[in-house]
Each structure stands twice: as C-alpha cells, then as structure tokens.
Motif scaffolding. Structure first.
Motif, PDB file in Angstrom:
ATOM      1  N   GLN A   1      10.069 -31.621 -32.521  1.00  0.00           N
ATOM      2  CA  GLN A   1      11.407 -31.109 -32.808  1.00  0.00           C
ATOM      3  C   GLN A   1      12.486 -31.970 -32.142  1.00  0.00           C
ATOM      4  O   GLN A   1      13.529 -32.233 -32.738  1.00  0.00           O
ATOM      5  CB  GLN A   1      11.508 -29.658 -32.321  1.00  0.00           C
ATOM      6  CG  GLN A   1      12.742 -28.954 -32.815  1.00  0.00           C
ATOM      7  CD  GLN A   1      12.701 -28.749 -34.326  1.00  0.00           C
ATOM      8  OE1 GLN A   1      11.806 -28.108 -34.832  1.00  0.00           O
ATOM      9  NE2 GLN A   1      13.662 -29.303 -35.047  1.00  0.00           N
TER      10      GLN A   1
ATOM     11  N   ILE B   1      10.017 -24.953 -35.293  1.00  0.00           N
ATOM     12  CA  ILE B   1       9.959 -23.873 -34.300  1.00  0.00           C
ATOM     13  C   ILE B   1      10.491 -22.551 -34.834  1.00  0.00           C
ATOM     14  O   ILE B   1       9.766 -21.560 -34.896  1.00  0.00           O
ATOM     15  CB  ILE B   1      10.727 -24.320 -33.022  1.00  0.00           C
ATOM     16  CG1 ILE B   1       9.975 -25.511 -32.390  1.00  0.00           C
ATOM     17  CG2 ILE B   1      10.840 -23.177 -32.024  1.00  0.00           C
ATOM     18  CD1 ILE B   1      10.726 -26.218 -31.310  1.00  0.00           C
TER      19      ILE B   1
ATOM     20  N   LEU C   1      11.295 -20.945 -24.659  1.00  0.00           N
ATOM     21  CA  LEU C   1      12.322 -21.233 -25.659  1.00  0.00           C
ATOM     22  C   LEU C   1      13.668 -21.483 -24.971  1.00  0.00           C
ATOM     23  O   LEU C   1      14.431 -22.368 -25.372  1.00  0.00           O
ATOM     24  CB  LEU C   1      12.423 -20.044 -26.625  1.00  0.00           C
ATOM     25  CG  LEU C   1      13.402 -20.193 -27.776  1.00  0.00           C
ATOM     26  CD1 LEU C   1      13.037 -21.374 -28.664  1.00  0.00           C
ATOM     27  CD2 LEU C   1      13.459 -18.913 -28.607  1.00  0.00           C
TER      28      LEU C   1
ATOM     29  N   LYS D   1       4.931 -29.106 -30.414  1.00  0.00           N
ATOM     30  CA  LYS D   1       5.999 -28.846 -31.390  1.00  0.00           C
ATOM     31  C   LYS D   1       7.357 -29.229 -30.826  1.00  0.00           C
ATOM     32  O   LYS D   1       8.226 -29.706 -31.549  1.00  0.00           O
ATOM     33  CB  LYS D   1       6.002 -27.362 -31.772  1.00  0.00           C
ATOM     34  CG  LYS D   1       4.971 -27.026 -32.816  1.00  0.00           C
ATOM     35  CD  LYS D   1       5.146 -25.599 -33.306  1.00  0.00           C
ATOM     36  CE  LYS D   1       3.993 -25.220 -34.219  1.00  0.00           C
ATOM     37  NZ  LYS D   1       3.950 -23.795 -34.491  1.00  0.00           N
ATOM     38  N   ALA D   2       7.543 -28.995 -29.540  1.00  0.00           N
ATOM     39  CA  ALA D   2       8.823 -29.341 -28.923  1.00  0.00           C
ATOM     40  C   ALA D   2       9.074 -30.843 -29.017  1.00  0.00           C
ATOM     41  O   ALA D   2      10.201 -31.280 -29.271  1.00  0.00           O
ATOM     42  CB  ALA D   2       8.847 -28.887 -27.462  1.00  0.00           C
TER      43      ALA D   2
ATOM     44  N   ILE E   1       7.233 -21.956 -26.817  1.00  0.00           N
ATOM     45  CA  ILE E   1       6.843 -22.853 -27.900  1.00  0.00           C
ATOM     46  C   ILE E   1       5.864 -23.862 -27.339  1.00  0.00           C
ATOM     47  O   ILE E   1       5.817 -24.088 -26.126  1.00  0.00           O
ATOM     48  CB  ILE E   1       8.057 -23.570 -28.524  1.00  0.00           C
ATOM     49  CG1 ILE E   1       8.804 -24.384 -27.465  1.00  0.00           C
ATOM     50  CG2 ILE E   1       9.012 -22.584 -29.167  1.00  0.00           C
ATOM     51  CD1 ILE E   1       9.995 -25.123 -28.046  1.00  0.00           C
TER      52      ILE E   1
END
Lengths: 311, 311
Positions: B205, B232, A199, B201-202, B197
């Motif tokens: 995003q 996230i 993160l 998904k990153a 994460i």
C-alpha cells in the motif's frame, strides 16, 4: 585482455518512511568490481574476492551475489559460455545496513554489460542485479539495488514488476551515515518485526510518507524533516542497536532534519540541509555511540546521483 | 441586513491509497450556507435547515456541524455575542461518503468569516471547520474538510497538527462519482475495519501511495492508474456496497484509470483522463449498480480547484 572496472555505491534503504520501497545512494563507501575477457576459459569465473576480512564469500558463481547477477545477465544475452573473469573487491562492511551485497550485484551487471559493449540500458540491468542480491538476502527486492545501480533517491512501487521511479533530490540535502561496530544479521533484523501493524500507526506512517515525497518534489526541507518519522520499524529494530536513542538524539541536537536506521541496521543515517551540519551530526552520533562503548565509522556525503560508475 | 451566501463542494476522501490522509473536491454536489447579520438577536442562531429529506439535523448551534464550526470561529474572534443568523441548505445526501457534514462546516466558517470582513485567511479557518465536522463524525480529521475548504487534492500529514499540503492536479484528470441508494453509517463503515493490517499489505500500500503522489507531481496518469490500489480498506468495506465488484469492473472496462470507494462509502469514484471517459465510466458504473437493483446518481467533474466560493 579487455577489462572494465566499476565502483558501485553503498545505499540507505527504508529511509524511515519507506520500509522496503525507498532507498538512496551515497558517495562512499562502495564496492569495486572488475570484469575481464579471458578467451582461455569457458563461462564466468570468479577469480578474486578481496576485502572480506575474516568473512568468506562463496567463489562459486551461482552462490555469489555478483556471480548470479552477472551470470543471469550473460544467459539473457546468450553469452553464458563467453570466458569472463570477475573480481569482487569489497570496500564496505557486510551486514552494515548499507547494501553491501546490492552494491556487488549492481556493480557486476554494469561491469559485464560494459565489457560486452553495453547492449542493455542501465534500467534494464536492474532485474539481473536484483536476482543477484536475492542470493544473499533470500528475497527479491530492489530498495538497495536500484539506487546503487542508477543513483539518486528511488521509489519501488512494486518489487514484483520492478516499477521503479527516480525521485528528485532537494538542493543542499546531505547525509551523515554512521556505521557502528555492531553485528546484525538481516534475518535477525527481520525476525524482530511483527507481521502486523496497527491501522492507527499505518495512518500516521502513510501521512509522513506522502509528505516526504511531497517535500522532495517541492524542495521543502523543513517538511522533509517533519516527515522523517518511523512509527513502525524503528521502534522494533532499535533494540538491536546499542545506544540508538542517544545517537538519534545527538543527531537531532546537532541540527539534523531527521535520523533513523539505514536498511536493516546497524548503520544509522541522518539527513541534513548542509554539509557542515551533516559533519556535525555525524560526529555527534559517533560520540554518542562511543559513550556506549561502540566504535564507529562516519561517512558524510550528498545523495549520490551517479549510481555505478566506470573507473 | 448584510448577508453572505456560499457554496461548499462535496469531497472524495481516502482516494484508494490515502486512508484518512487524502481527499479532493468535486464541482457538484455541495451545500449552500447563508450567514446574515441580525442586530435584533444576540449570538449565533440557526434559522433554517433545508434539503434534509426525511432526516432531521439539530438546530441547536452546539449540536450542529455548521453551528459548531461557525461558533468556535466567532468565539476565537471574540464575536460570539454578535447577532448572526445561519441557514444550512443541504444539497447533497447524508451518509453518502461525499463529505456532507464537512461541506456544511467548511461553508459555515467561510460565510461567517466573510460576513465579518474576512479577518482570517482561508487556511486558518481549517481548524474551526474540523471542529465542526467532529460533532457529526466523532473524530478530529481533516480529509474531507480541507479539500472542501480550499479545493484541489489535499494531503493531511497530521490531523493533530493540521499539517496540510496542496498537491498538484494533473491536467485532464476527471472524476466520475456514483452515489448509490444504499445507506452506510460512518460508524458501521469504521466497525468493519480491522484494527491491524499485515506488514506485507502495508508495504504494497505504501508503494502505491508514494507512486500516486509521484504521479501527481509528474503528471503521469498511467502511473496514477497503476497506483490506485487499495489493499487494506476497500477489501473490507466493499461488502457494505451491493454490486461493488461489478461496478468497479465496469469503470475499468470503460477506461477509468482506477476506481474505489469514496470516503466511508457507499459512493464510488473513478478517476479518468478525460471528461468523455469519466462520463462513460460513470454510466457504466450506474448500469452495473442497476443490474443489482440499485438506483444511483452520477456526478462528473474535474477536480474542483476553488473550494468554498462566495455566491
């Protein structure tokens, strides 16, 4: 017989801050595609593939990137039985990280569309060219195809919905791309990537991405330089590119705004605020590769704003 | 005795797409801070703290957010022995996700700077107010402090170097913020977040973040709406906010462009393309909370463009 010949430019995807979502086109290298009406045949046929060196590309339409792109477009238009010859003249290396298959796919749809009197807009050709590249790459993604097709710097908000946006190109922005004689397969480049990221790194990366976009809109090249950082993909992929750290160092010492891996590599790009600096950075990068015993080709170019052009 | 009274606005941080890097200010609520010269005392002294309800804020300068912000500024200016009284009038709830401590810190530095004849620019006050908020929050981050101090929508490329950028505010953009009577401690809100994460998904995003920035520059509110997705943080934090899914659904059904958690929560914000829609979305969100037995306060406002103002 009526024919259309097009040039489709190479592209730099990822651009350090935008893994799978950003790409831009450069003036050279690129592929040439010819589409020709032939009333003596039925359907699409690939009649020539040149420039592949010791590699072999499939001539079967549904196994070939350009073939699939052109065929799905023709099918969409209800013209899949029309006699069309397709020639694919590769003028750029495979597996270079410069969007070779994307250029062929983008070129094929523009050539065929033009041959038919341009029934579809450039933007609506995107879907078919992405389908074409999927054959080569195994995934449906537009980060090379979109800039090759329409030129400029493109943002893909969503590959699923092909929500694509044209970003502004700052004045004076020039690119040096160095393609080293190193082979990386896209699937190997994917395999070295971890499925997860921290993160903390994601926060740093998103800060840089957002400020990169801001720099494009505000023509702020120093900010663009500060933003060109890849905390996620570059550290994992650079191991596949012999001498990468020295090459990047050379680019920055020559005054480049930033330097990172083009697409899945092995090509390396540097963004610069003049053609003179891009030339210097490119030569510095080539010399650094040479010190590691790696030959390379250099391409210096502004951001290509045209995408596929009809010759 | 010479005194300066300021209003420091509440802020919405994260903004769905920019965890730890984006924030914007709203017109209400906010804190009032008073700084007053008192030649009879030596150094900075907190003489009044009001509006804290049943909570107690430290009156010791170096333990108080506003105190630390003001003191480090005075020390930087070599004026730490100057007799100054500070009053902190909290006019917004703690732990609301609306940047309560950031507003106090931002207000304190502006009040003290003004009291001294404004030796420093607004931008150069940022560092001291971030130091102040660090006391309350335990981390050095500017995503609430920056918009409270200077107003507008701010991007923090780097918290370490405080590389902060003012983003354009689209015409017609209006905000509904609903603060439910739910308590979440910032450290609990952090604790529910996974340290990692997924790359997938990153990518989604970052596509949305980049298109959100693009939408701000191009005044494209439909794109802004499509971009307001948090893949996230929101899915992890919404469990702390009773009724969140219904509240968000209500906002979107009332025509909001998007809806997500403000800062660490529990406040929820919706962005809308008119004041009328923001009012409707806000009321819809309040009704949805009420169906879950949760009382709430509604604030409807354009993006505050002023930051801290001298009253």
């Amino acid at each position: 017989m009526k024919e259309v010949r097009v040039f489709a430019p190479a592209t730099v995807a990822n651009v350090a801050v935008g893994f799978d979502i950003l790409g831009f086109a450069i003036n050279r290298p690129g592929d040439e595609i010819v589409a020709r009406l032939n009333p003596d045949i039925t359907g699409l046929k690939i009649v020539a593939i040149t420039g592949t060196g010791d590699k072999i590309l499939p001539t079967e339409v549904l196994e070939n990137t350009a073939g699939v792109a052109a065929y799905t477009l023709l099918k969409h238009l209800g013209k899949e039985d029309l006699g069309i010859e397709l020639e694919v003249h590769k003028k750029m290396p495979f597996g270079s990280g410069l969007g070779s298959s994307a250029a062929s796919a983008a070129g094929a749809v523009v050539a065929v569309n033009e041959l038919l009197g341009a029934p579809l807009s450039r933007e609506s050709l995107l879907y078919f060219s992405v389908l074409g590249e999927e054959v080569a790459d195994g995934s449906f993604h537009a980060d090379n195809v979109a800039p090759s097709l329409v030129g400029g710097i493109t943002l893909i908000r969503s590959n699923e919905s092909l929500d694509i946006h044209h970003l502004p190109v700052p004045q004076n922005l020039q690119v040096a791309v160095v393609h080293p004689d190193i082979e990386i397969l896209t699937r190997d480049a994917r395999a070295v990537l971890s499925d997860t990221i921290s993160l903390k790194k994601a926060i740093r990366q998103t800060g840089s991405l957002a400020s990169f976009i801001t720099a494009l809109y505000t023509n702020d090249l120093p900010l663009l330089g500060r933003s060109l950082e890849d905390h996620i993909v570059e550290p994992q992929r650079k191991q596949l590119i012999k001498g990468f750290d020295d090459v990047k160092k050379a680019a920055l010492e020559c005054g480049a705004l930033g330097c990172s891996i083009s697409g899945a590599g092995p090509s390396v790009f540097a963004l610069c605020d003049s053609g003179y600096l891009a030339q210097a950075a490119g030569q510095g990068m080539q010399e650094a590769f040479a010190l590691h015993g790696v030959n390379s080709q250099l391409y210096v170019s502004p951001i290509n704003q045209d995408g596929v052009v009809i010759l």
